[in-house]
Design an enzyme around this catalytic site. Structure first.
Site, short mmCIF file in Angstrom:
data_model
loop_
_atom_site.label_atom_id
_atom_site.label_comp_id
_atom_site.label_asym_id
_atom_site.label_seq_id
_atom_site.Cartn_x
_atom_site.Cartn_y
_atom_site.Cartn_z
N ASP A 1 -0.73 1.96 29.40
CA ASP A 1 -2.04 2.11 30.03
C ASP A 1 -2.99 0.99 29.59
OD1 ASP A 1 -4.01 3.33 31.56
OD2 ASP A 1 -3.64 5.32 30.71
N ASP B 1 -5.73 7.66 39.43
CA ASP B 1 -6.00 8.92 38.73
C ASP B 1 -6.45 9.99 39.72
OD1 ASP B 1 -5.30 8.14 36.24
OD2 ASP B 1 -7.33 7.80 35.50
C1 GLA Z 1 -5.83 6.96 32.08
C2 GLA Z 1 -4.62 7.17 32.95
C3 GLA Z 1 -4.28 8.64 33.01
C4 GLA Z 1 -4.05 9.18 31.62
C5 GLA Z 1 -5.25 8.89 30.75
C6 GLA Z 1 -4.98 9.27 29.31
O1 GLA Z 1 -6.97 7.47 32.66
O2 GLA Z 1 -4.82 6.64 34.22
O3 GLA Z 1 -3.14 8.85 33.80
O4 GLA Z 1 -2.91 8.58 31.08
O5 GLA Z 1 -5.62 7.53 30.79
O6 GLA Z 1 -6.06 9.00 28.51
#
Ligand code: GLA
Length: 754
Positions: free
Chosen positions: A495, A564
């Site tokens: 990420d 997300d």
């Molecule tokens: C980001 C990602 C999510 C999740 C969060 C965890 O927002 O896009 O899918 O992994 O971080 O903190």
């Protein structure tokens, strides 16, 4: 497929080589130093030279004039006699600039946006490239053309590379800029590629968006002057837009099936810039490359700068074919492991967030196994001891296991997953630190920061300075050490949850303008090391959802998390937009809970599955919250997905109805041999009761073959023909008419050739 040189091609290459060979020797020699006496350097005339870059259906025609300036006269259909362009004159009035330069530079008569602008040690900025030579070599499906150009006064050289992927009709273009002189120079503009078009109209399709709303479609008819699509965000470069576009020529309307369309995509995960400059003659020059914003790049004597690759494709059958070309190239060459099917999964994030125990995870694994999913991914929250990562305000950067939360360890959870027949994946975000972390306390010099200035936080975190080799080692180490937590880690979710602000690097000192470029190169260096040691680990690219979706990252990552925003109705536009450039198998697409955590909307589970199944299917919820009836539907959808997912991953995409144009969205994937297909249909907006059955023209089938049509995941089909066989011709000409009229009505059909 083997590449065959045909006779015409051999003749052309020989003619080019002969032209070079018969030049007087001194015509190819260039003066060694810039003339201090202001006397004009005389360059003897050369024979005009033709260079063609060809794929199965497309052709780029480059021609020099007698001074050796290289022009781009044609990128489009394959011509039977491209050598006619040796006699072509643009007859442009010198007061309006130059002919269509293949790689325009600041200097000479060129007065528009340059691909290349160089500041020399004496502070002059004039560069005029002249053709010196070219070579072409074939390796399997790829023919590489390399053209050597050189400024006629200084020692600056440019090598233009074009890799022509024959079958996919894709051309990758990049440049190497070589400082052959004895003094350092500064690159001010250093685009990867230029393309020039002469059309009456240019309809540009490009993307805009934001967190949880990525890849929305913008479309406009280009006017004169300049349109720029760019980012200055540094990281998370694709959150607001994307370095990809479609250009429909000679039309005001977008067509999936008709007309000439160029698609372009820059393989770079940082600041990018695409410019579209239409001059008074309607000529359009497209430049694509690293954004020169705040990025003057020093090039020492003898050094070479290699630009990222720009991916081009041409279609004479509308946007659909342009996308299919890119997808085919991506699957075969552009995406790491792009020819493989990635597993279905349950991700812990929306189901558990930061609150879990070992039991929470093993229960989720049990449920995932029972539903027929193939992998469990433990998301954020498993690490850090001094400042445990129990929320997003602390712990990021401290990659030791949080033993209070998971005393049994990662290996226990991973082994448990394996014992249930599931693979195991885990989340990391190695480029970052919370201010409340041991890492930030111990290595303040690793943080991106400008002297004396506040370090702006984003999601309560700071960015590590990946230009610094010590940080690169650390970031690589995060991956490597995490992999050591268990021998049973099959998948890493990488990420990156913030962009660059208030930029500054302790490491770069007096060379701050290298930051944006060196950061991305630092990331790629790390990823190369990762891939050397872990060639088989599936790695997902996530960046607050889809903020790092580009072909630069996909060289190393198998797939990405598209957004997300898991609301299925929102996903319609996000996944449609993404499909314009990126293949479906790379789109991580999850079924989540309702009300949706981002939008609070409630969508039926069937609709959520039918959307998620058009990409790489996953689930991201607490399975315990599903009713028995919902569990049964989930089982059924997952089972049927496995029946046709080879088509999602490897089939040809046909977009049938656009969510931007009506009340429906429909798409299908067809097996390359047309023996099978899967069709996804959705009603996105209620119209009225009178609508009846929607006639949807399928595409890409064999018109003469009969296909048995079966609606999946239902007891009673919304298509009267489900269970029967029809000719491809019938299905492609109005015979396919499922009843879909209420918002959230959706259906998936499998077509099996008889
Ligand atoms: C980001 C990602 C999510 C999740 C969060 C965890 O927002 O896009 O899918 O992994 O971080 O903190």
């Amino acid at each position: 497929m083997k590449y065959h040189l045909n006779m015409k091609r051999i003749t052309l290459i020989l003619a080019s080589l002969l032209a070079l060979a018969i030049q007087p020797a001194d015509a190819r020699k260039q003066p060694k130093t810039q003339s201090k006496a202001h006397s004009v350097v005389a360059v003897p005339a050369i024979e005009k030279t033709l260079v063609t870059v060809e794929t199965d259906h497309s052709q780029l025609v480059l021609v020099t004039d007698r001074k050796g300036t290289l022009y781009n006269y044609h990128y489009g259909a394959k011509l039977s006699a491209p050598e006619d362009f040796l006699r072509y004159e643009t007859r442009i009035n010198a007061g309006y600039g130059t002919g269509p330069m293949a790689y325009p530079t600041q200097g000479g008569a060129y007065v528009n946006e340059p691909a290349l602008a160089v500041k020399y040690a004496d502070s002059y900025r004039n560069t005029e490239l002249r053709y010196l030579s070219h070579t072409q070599r074939a390796k399997g499906n790829v023919v590489t053309t390399e053209i050597l150009l050189k400024d006629y006064v200084t020692e600056l050289e440019v090598r233009l590379f074009y890799d022509a992927y024959q079958k996919e009709d894709v051309i990758l273009a990049h440049a190497e800029i070589v400082n052959g002189g004895k003094q350092p120079v500064t690159l001010v503009n250093y685009a990867s590629s230029a393309m020039v078009f002469d059309a009456e109209k240019y309809l540009l399709t490009h993307m805009y968006g934001d967190w949880a709303a990525e890849m929305q479609v913008d479309r406009e008819l280009l006017t004169h002057d300049m349109k720029v699509i760019e980012t200055k965000r540094g990281t998370q470069a694709t959150q607001w837009n994307n370095p990809s576009f479609l250009l429909s020529l000679n039309t005001e309307s977008f067509s999936e099936t008709e007309g000439e369309v160029i698609a372009g995509s820059l393989a770079w995960s940082g600041n990018f810039r695409l410019s579209f400059e239409q001059d008074v003659t309607h000529r359009l020059t497209v430049l694509a490359g690293i954004n020169p914003f705040s990025s003057d790049y020093p090039l020492a004597a003898g050094e070479t700068f290699t630009t990222p690759e720009m991916i081009w494709t041409w279609s004479c059958r509308g946007a659909g074919q342009a996308s299919r070309n890119l997808h085919a190239w991506a699957r075969n060459y552009g995406v790491y492991g792009g020819d493989k099917v990635n597993p279905t999964l349950l991700n812990s994030w929306e189901g558990a967030y930061f609150s879990f125990t070992t039991k929470t995870l093993t229960d989720m694994i049990d449920d995932a196994a029972a539903m027929g999913l193939e992998m469990f991914v433990l998301d954020d929250g498993w690490f850090a001891t001094k400042y445990p990562r129990d929320n997003d305000k602390q712990g990021l950067g401290d990659w030791e296991l949080n033993t209070s939360k998971l005393p049994e360890g990662i290996d226990y959870v991973a082994s448990y997953a394996h014992s249930k027949g599931l693979k195991f994946g885990i989340w990391i975000e190695p480029e970052m630190a919370n201010p409340r972390s041991r890492l930030a306390e111990e290595h303040p010099d690793w943080i991106v920061r400008a002297p004396g200035r506040e370090i702006v936080q984003r999601r309560n975190q700071w960015l590590l300075d990946l230009t610094n080799p010590a940080v690169q080692d650390f970031v690589y180490g995060v991956f490597d050490n995490t992999m050591q937590l268990s021998g049973k880690i099959d998948y890493i979710k990488w990420d990156c949850n913030r962009h660059v602000m208030n930029v500054g690097s302790d490491f770069l000192g007096a060379e701050q303008s290298r930051f944006y470029v060196d950061y991305v190169q630092g990331l790629y260096k790390v990823m190369r090391r990762v891939r050397e040691k872990y060639p088989d680990t599936i790695v997902q690219c996530c960046s607050s959802g889809g903020s790092r979706v580009d072909y630069g990252s996909l060289k190393y990552f198998n797939e990405y998390w598209a957004s997300d925003d898991t609301d299925a109705m929102e996903r319609v536009r996000i996944q449609y937009g993404t499909s314009l450039y990126y293949p479906a198998g790379t789109i991580g697409s999850h079924v989540s809970d309702v009300p949706n955590h981002q939008t609070k909307n409630v969508t039926p589970l069937k609709f959520r599955f039918d959307i998620a199944c058009s990409g790489r299917l996953g689930m991201e919820l607490q399975p315990k919250n599903l009713s028995a009836e919902e569990r049964a539907l989930a089982d059924r959808c997952i089972r049927s997905y496995k029946q046709y997912r080879d088509l999602v991953f490897g089939g040809d995409l046909y977009r049938l109805l656009s969510p931007y144009e009506g009340n429906y969205y429909a798409l299908m994937y067809v097996a390359p041999d047309k023996s099978r297909a899967v069709v996804f249909t959705y009603c996105t907006n209620y119209l009225n009761r009178a609508i009846g059955a929607k006639r949807i023209n399928l595409q890409g089938l064999d018109p003469d073959r009969r296909y048995k049509v079966t609606e999946l995941n239902v007891d009673k089909s919304c298509y009267s023909g489900s269970g029967q066989a029809f000719s491809g011709g019938f299905l492609m000409n109005g015979g396919f008419n499922p009843v879909l009229f209420k918002t959230f009505d959706s259906a998936v059909f499998l077509l099996e050739g008889e």
